[in-house]
Design a protein around this motif. Structure first.
Motif, short mmCIF file in Angstrom:
data_model
loop_
_atom_site.label_atom_id
_atom_site.label_comp_id
_atom_site.label_asym_id
_atom_site.label_seq_id
_atom_site.Cartn_x
_atom_site.Cartn_y
_atom_site.Cartn_z
N SER A 1 0.77 -1.24 0.00
CA SER A 1 0.00 0.00 0.00
C SER A 1 0.81 1.29 0.00
O SER A 1 0.22 2.35 -0.26
CB SER A 1 -0.92 0.02 1.23
OG SER A 1 -0.14 0.16 2.43
N PRO A 2 2.11 1.32 0.29
CA PRO A 2 2.79 2.60 0.48
C PRO A 2 2.69 3.55 -0.73
O PRO A 2 2.78 3.13 -1.88
CB PRO A 2 4.25 2.20 0.72
CG PRO A 2 4.17 0.85 1.32
CD PRO A 2 3.02 0.20 0.60
N ILE A 3 2.48 4.81 -0.40
CA ILE A 3 2.46 5.88 -1.41
C ILE A 3 3.44 6.95 -0.94
O ILE A 3 3.07 7.87 -0.20
CB ILE A 3 1.05 6.48 -1.57
CG1 ILE A 3 0.02 5.38 -1.86
CG2 ILE A 3 1.05 7.53 -2.69
CD1 ILE A 3 -1.42 5.86 -1.81
N PRO A 4 4.71 6.83 -1.31
CA PRO A 4 5.68 7.87 -0.96
C PRO A 4 5.54 9.06 -1.91
O PRO A 4 5.25 8.89 -3.09
CB PRO A 4 7.03 7.18 -1.14
CG PRO A 4 6.78 6.14 -2.19
CD PRO A 4 5.34 5.71 -2.04
N LYS A 5 5.72 10.26 -1.38
CA LYS A 5 5.61 11.47 -2.18
C LYS A 5 6.98 12.09 -2.43
O LYS A 5 7.83 12.11 -1.53
CB LYS A 5 4.71 12.49 -1.48
CG LYS A 5 3.28 12.01 -1.25
CD LYS A 5 2.51 11.86 -2.54
CE LYS A 5 1.04 11.54 -2.28
NZ LYS A 5 0.28 11.41 -3.54
#
Length: 335
Positions: free
Chosen positions: A209-213
């Motif tokens: 699931s990770p969403i790094p910006k």
């Protein structure tokens, strides 16, 4: 305090978390009272997700209305601990040296007093750079400026700050330092830190699931922005609770987790609590360490209980101390 090994009869949660139960010894009356504080009152702000993992198993979870195990939650400063893991992987590859000068281009002029700042001092929030970490609207705040109007180059903003103290002599929590670190990590990873994250950290742990910006300059905003589910934040926590081992393989360099939880020098008068290297210390008693984020985001590791506590929500600044006390009380129910 020694870190617990994964029980031999418990599968690693790479695919799914094994299920367990709350222990019979739990102080259930206190636990239920604390749940009511979290979900049926505003004593610690609004709780969106609360999950407990013990012995490598999911033993309890509860979510606020409109939230659930499939929702992604903001990390805020919990991302700092993810950044520390990325540095560890690159140290293990021989691509970074924490005791070498950080070599920011902003400090390259001959005689620049910032040039000696090491990666270790950045990880320990002891660079000596000026940075005002204030989240109150209307107050002077470097962190708000960095994440707002200057988000095009968060590392450049932070590294351009002047030196206020000799490197290593003064502890001051500063999100800007993490973004300087994230830029260094990106360079060491061949300017493709996003792929590196998935290949070397998220993928092996089964974190989907990770969403790094990233900012406009291509730097991971490692101070503040990596969204994920509560279960995935717990997977990351388990990696550290197991000393950097996953499925029997040493992912993080030996000793890297001990480095993360080794206390940093802090001058007298520091009120925020003890700090290691991009991990906070002692929120749930001696030996505990945690990734803490603005607005009440927590991943808390308690080695002596083999326990992970994940909490996400919206806690205003005036209830921050009440929430920290609440975390400690929840863990005390297991003692």
């Amino acid at each position: 305090m020694p870190l617990p090994a994964q029980p031999a009869d418990v599968p690693w949660p790479t695919e799914a978390w094994p299920q367990g139960d709350l222990p019979a010894s739990l102080d259930r009356a206190s636990f239920d009272r604390l749940l009511a504080q979290a979900f049926a009152s505003e004593e610690v702000g609004a709780t969106h997700a609360f999950a407990l993992f013990q012995g490598g198993r999911l033993i309890f979870e509860r979510y606020g209305e409109g939230f659930g195990p499939g929702a992604t939650y903001p990390s805020w400063s919990k991302a700092k601990s993810i950044t520390q893991a990325l540095v560890g992987l690159l140290v293990g590859d021989g691509k970074l040296d924490i005791h070498a000068p950080a070599a920011a281009p902003e400090w390259s002029a001959e005689g620049d007093p910032r040039a000696p700042i090491t990666l270790d001092q950045l990880l320990r929030m002891s660079s000596g750079l000026k940075f005002i970490e204030d989240y109150v609207p209307g107050h002077t705040s470097d962190v708000i400026e960095m994440l707002g109007a200057s988000r095009g180059d968060v590392a450049g903003y932070a590294a351009s700050q002047p030196l206020e103290h000799a490197p290593g002599s003064f502890w001051s929590y500063a999100s800007g330092t993490t973004n300087i670190i994230a830029r260094l990590a990106g360079q060491a990873a061949g300017d493709d830190l996003k792929s590196f994250m998935w290949e070397r950290l998220f993928g092996p742990l089964g974190m989907k699931s990770p969403i790094p910006k990233f900012d406009a300059a291509g730097t991971f905003i490692g101070s503040s922005y990596c969204f994920a589910t509560a279960h995935d934040f717990a997977r990351f926590g388990l990696l550290y609770l197991r000393g950097g081992v996953w499925e029997g393989r040493q992912l993080l360099p030996p000793g890297w987790v001990d480095y993360a939880r080794t206390p940093t020098f802090q001058q007298p008068g520091v009120a925020e609590g003890r700090y290691g290297a991009h991990w906070w210390l002692d929120i749930a008693g001696p030996g505990s360490f945690s990734a803490n984020g603005y607005d009440g985001q927590y991943t808390v590791l308690v080695p002596d209980l083999d326990l992970i506590l994940v909490r996400h929500g919206a806690t205003p600044l005036d209830k921050k101390d009440a929430l920290k006390a609440w975390v400690g009380e929840v863990v005390q129910c297991f003692r």
